[in-house]
Design a protein around this motif. Sequence first.
Motif, PDB file in Angstrom:
ATOM      1  N   LEU A   1       6.261  23.415  -8.589  1.00  0.00           N
ATOM      2  CA  LEU A   1       6.456  24.854  -8.671  1.00  0.00           C
ATOM      3  C   LEU A   1       5.278  25.421  -9.446  1.00  0.00           C
ATOM      4  O   LEU A   1       5.092  25.112 -10.624  1.00  0.00           O
ATOM      5  N   GLY A   2       4.456  26.235  -8.791  1.00  0.00           N
ATOM      6  CA  GLY A   2       3.274  26.806  -9.429  1.00  0.00           C
ATOM      7  C   GLY A   2       3.544  28.229  -9.896  1.00  0.00           C
ATOM      8  O   GLY A   2       3.878  29.104  -9.098  1.00  0.00           O
ATOM      9  N   LEU A   3       3.401  28.468 -11.203  1.00  0.00           N
ATOM     10  CA  LEU A   3       3.695  29.780 -11.789  1.00  0.00           C
ATOM     11  C   LEU A   3       2.392  30.444 -12.236  1.00  0.00           C
ATOM     12  O   LEU A   3       1.661  29.911 -13.080  1.00  0.00           O
ATOM     13  N   HIS A   4       2.114  31.616 -11.682  1.00  0.00           N
ATOM     14  CA  HIS A   4       0.802  32.240 -11.863  1.00  0.00           C
ATOM     15  C   HIS A   4       0.701  33.032 -13.162  1.00  0.00           C
ATOM     16  O   HIS A   4       1.709  33.438 -13.762  1.00  0.00           O
ATOM     17  N   PRO A   5      -0.543  33.317 -13.600  1.00  0.00           N
ATOM     18  CA  PRO A   5      -0.781  34.088 -14.823  1.00  0.00           C
ATOM     19  C   PRO A   5      -0.471  35.566 -14.630  1.00  0.00           C
ATOM     20  O   PRO A   5      -0.190  36.033 -13.522  1.00  0.00           O
ATOM     21  N   LEU A   6      -0.536  36.309 -15.726  1.00  0.00           N
ATOM     22  CA  LEU A   6      -0.302  37.755 -15.721  1.00  0.00           C
ATOM     23  C   LEU A   6      -1.650  38.474 -15.735  1.00  0.00           C
ATOM     24  O   LEU A   6      -2.309  38.580 -16.777  1.00  0.00           O
ATOM     25  N   ASN A   7      -2.072  38.936 -14.570  1.00  0.00           N
ATOM     26  CA  ASN A   7      -3.275  39.752 -14.423  1.00  0.00           C
ATOM     27  C   ASN A   7      -3.290  40.225 -12.976  1.00  0.00           C
ATOM     28  O   ASN A   7      -3.806  39.537 -12.097  1.00  0.00           O
ATOM     29  N   VAL A   8      -2.704  41.396 -12.719  1.00  0.00           N
ATOM     30  CA  VAL A   8      -2.487  41.819 -11.336  1.00  0.00           C
ATOM     31  C   VAL A   8      -3.784  42.079 -10.585  1.00  0.00           C
ATOM     32  O   VAL A   8      -3.786  42.116  -9.350  1.00  0.00           O
ATOM     33  N   SER A   9      -4.901  42.250 -11.308  1.00  0.00           N
ATOM     34  CA  SER A   9      -6.168  42.454 -10.616  1.00  0.00           C
ATOM     35  C   SER A   9      -6.698  41.166 -10.001  1.00  0.00           C
ATOM     36  O   SER A   9      -7.539  41.189  -9.108  1.00  0.00           O
ATOM     37  N   ARG A  10      -6.181  40.026 -10.466  1.00  0.00           N
ATOM     38  CA  ARG A  10      -6.626  38.743  -9.905  1.00  0.00           C
ATOM     39  C   ARG A  10      -5.483  37.874  -9.416  1.00  0.00           C
ATOM     40  O   ARG A  10      -5.597  37.214  -8.385  1.00  0.00           O
ATOM     41  N   TRP A  11      -4.373  37.856 -10.142  1.00  0.00           N
ATOM     42  CA  TRP A  11      -3.383  36.815  -9.894  1.00  0.00           C
ATOM     43  C   TRP A  11      -2.128  37.327  -9.185  1.00  0.00           C
ATOM     44  O   TRP A  11      -1.594  38.369  -9.517  1.00  0.00           O
ATOM     45  N   ASN A  12      -1.680  36.528  -8.247  1.00  0.00           N
ATOM     46  CA  ASN A  12      -0.384  36.659  -7.597  1.00  0.00           C
ATOM     47  C   ASN A  12      -0.074  35.297  -6.986  1.00  0.00           C
ATOM     48  O   ASN A  12      -0.821  34.321  -7.218  1.00  0.00           O
ATOM     49  N   ALA A  13       0.990  35.193  -6.230  1.00  0.00           N
ATOM     50  CA  ALA A  13       1.372  33.888  -5.671  1.00  0.00           C
ATOM     51  C   ALA A  13       0.272  33.320  -4.785  1.00  0.00           C
ATOM     52  O   ALA A  13      -0.059  32.133  -4.851  1.00  0.00           O
ATOM     53  N   GLN A  14      -0.320  34.183  -3.946  1.00  0.00           N
ATOM     54  CA  GLN A  14      -1.321  33.715  -3.002  1.00  0.00           C
ATOM     55  C   GLN A  14      -2.577  33.214  -3.720  1.00  0.00           C
ATOM     56  O   GLN A  14      -3.115  32.154  -3.393  1.00  0.00           O
ATOM     57  N   ALA A  15      -3.040  33.971  -4.728  1.00  0.00           N
ATOM     58  CA  ALA A  15      -4.240  33.572  -5.459  1.00  0.00           C
ATOM     59  C   ALA A  15      -4.018  32.282  -6.238  1.00  0.00           C
ATOM     60  O   ALA A  15      -4.906  31.423  -6.323  1.00  0.00           O
ATOM     61  N   TRP A  16      -2.821  32.137  -6.840  1.00  0.00           N
ATOM     62  CA  TRP A  16      -2.532  30.918  -7.603  1.00  0.00           C
ATOM     63  C   TRP A  16      -2.419  29.715  -6.672  1.00  0.00           C
ATOM     64  O   TRP A  16      -2.884  28.619  -6.979  1.00  0.00           O
ATOM     65  N   CYS A  17      -1.827  29.927  -5.499  1.00  0.00           N
ATOM     66  CA  CYS A  17      -1.752  28.861  -4.506  1.00  0.00           C
ATOM     67  C   CYS A  17      -3.159  28.452  -4.059  1.00  0.00           C
ATOM     68  O   CYS A  17      -3.465  27.264  -3.933  1.00  0.00           O
ATOM     69  N   ASP A  18      -4.032  29.449  -3.843  1.00  0.00           N
ATOM     70  CA  ASP A  18      -5.426  29.155  -3.487  1.00  0.00           C
ATOM     71  C   ASP A  18      -6.082  28.275  -4.549  1.00  0.00           C
ATOM     72  O   ASP A  18      -6.804  27.323  -4.244  1.00  0.00           O
ATOM     73  N   THR A  19      -5.829  28.602  -5.820  1.00  0.00           N
ATOM     74  CA  THR A  19      -6.434  27.867  -6.934  1.00  0.00           C
ATOM     75  C   THR A  19      -5.976  26.413  -6.962  1.00  0.00           C
ATOM     76  O   THR A  19      -6.751  25.517  -7.322  1.00  0.00           O
TER      77      THR A  19
END
Length: 360
Positions: free
Chosen positions: A91-109
């Motif tokens: 389960l990948g939980l993303h950081p708090l920064n809406v200009s960069r992070w969301n589920a899709q960006a964290w999954c990409d990372t």
Amino acid sequence: MLPKIQKTVCTSKKNPISKFGRYNGTILRYYCKAKKHQMKPLFTLLLLLAFGYSHAQKRIDSSFIFDGEEKKFSIFIPQSEPEGESWPMILGLHPLNVSRWNAQAWCDTLVDFATKNKVLLICPDGGSDGRIDDPIDTAFTSALLDSAEVWYQIDPVRRYILGFSWGAKTTYTYGLSHVNQFAGFLPYGAAINSSEINADLAKNANGKPWYILHGELDVASQRFHPLVDLISTNGGIVQSKLLPNVGHTVDFNDRNKEFTKGYKWLDSIATNPSSVANATLKSEFVISQNEAYIFLKLASDITETPEVNLYALSGQKISTKTTFQNTELRMDKSNLKPQTFYILSIESNSTSQSQKIFIK
């Protein structure tokens, strides 16, 4: 990106997984847990027909309506079939920064990490405010995990959480609140202090493996050392590591290597709990000191020279001279203040340990 599946509101309060969706006129039903056997063949068939997946990697960026809101998620499947009968899951939980992070960006990372380790990656989205630990988001995370159990064969003994920053904070809070659902926890760079975890919640750490990773320049005195102490004091099986010269960022060299090391350690305990956990609790080093030196006596079967670093409780790395002979390492105390606590970090290919020591 895959075509979006439009969903309608779930009316079941008791079983919020039960939902209906529509793709190109075809109704998709996300059944409640009691109807799991009906869901998997239907969902798999529709995915194959509608999306035309290959037999290799698969990526899903989609959403469904949950509690009246559209909630997004991303899933990455590293290969067509798990190596065994079921998938290890993170389960990948993303950081708090809406200009960069969301589920899709964290999954990409995390895609390269998930590919290397052949794990099913599930990333819920924190919504418009980006806070993955809002009540609706933690409820959605639970619903998404329940749904994923229907969609995929997930190994119940190999379910883990990996989060960074606010996602690592949620790794602690959500993880400890749902501790029996996970085999291990990997918080990196948690934006949290120990006072945010109450005593009753902290007790849930007992017997669970935690690989706590943090940058040494990232307020380690508040966000790392107290959390290591808290989880350890409450019976958690802890391996911890401070990354030299790393601040509050996920963009550091060897990120996937460090995440992989943590995941493999957690997985080794989950798949062989009795022998590995006992070995983990057995110290491979004996620490002593006199007026001039700190001595580290290594176990006789340790053949490599470990990397040893000393940190102030503020997280600042302390420069010290060390020498190694046979199975003993000697560290000069001349730069250290007497009657002061420091953190001694020891790392080798076989272990990663941190221990608070008092300079006499």
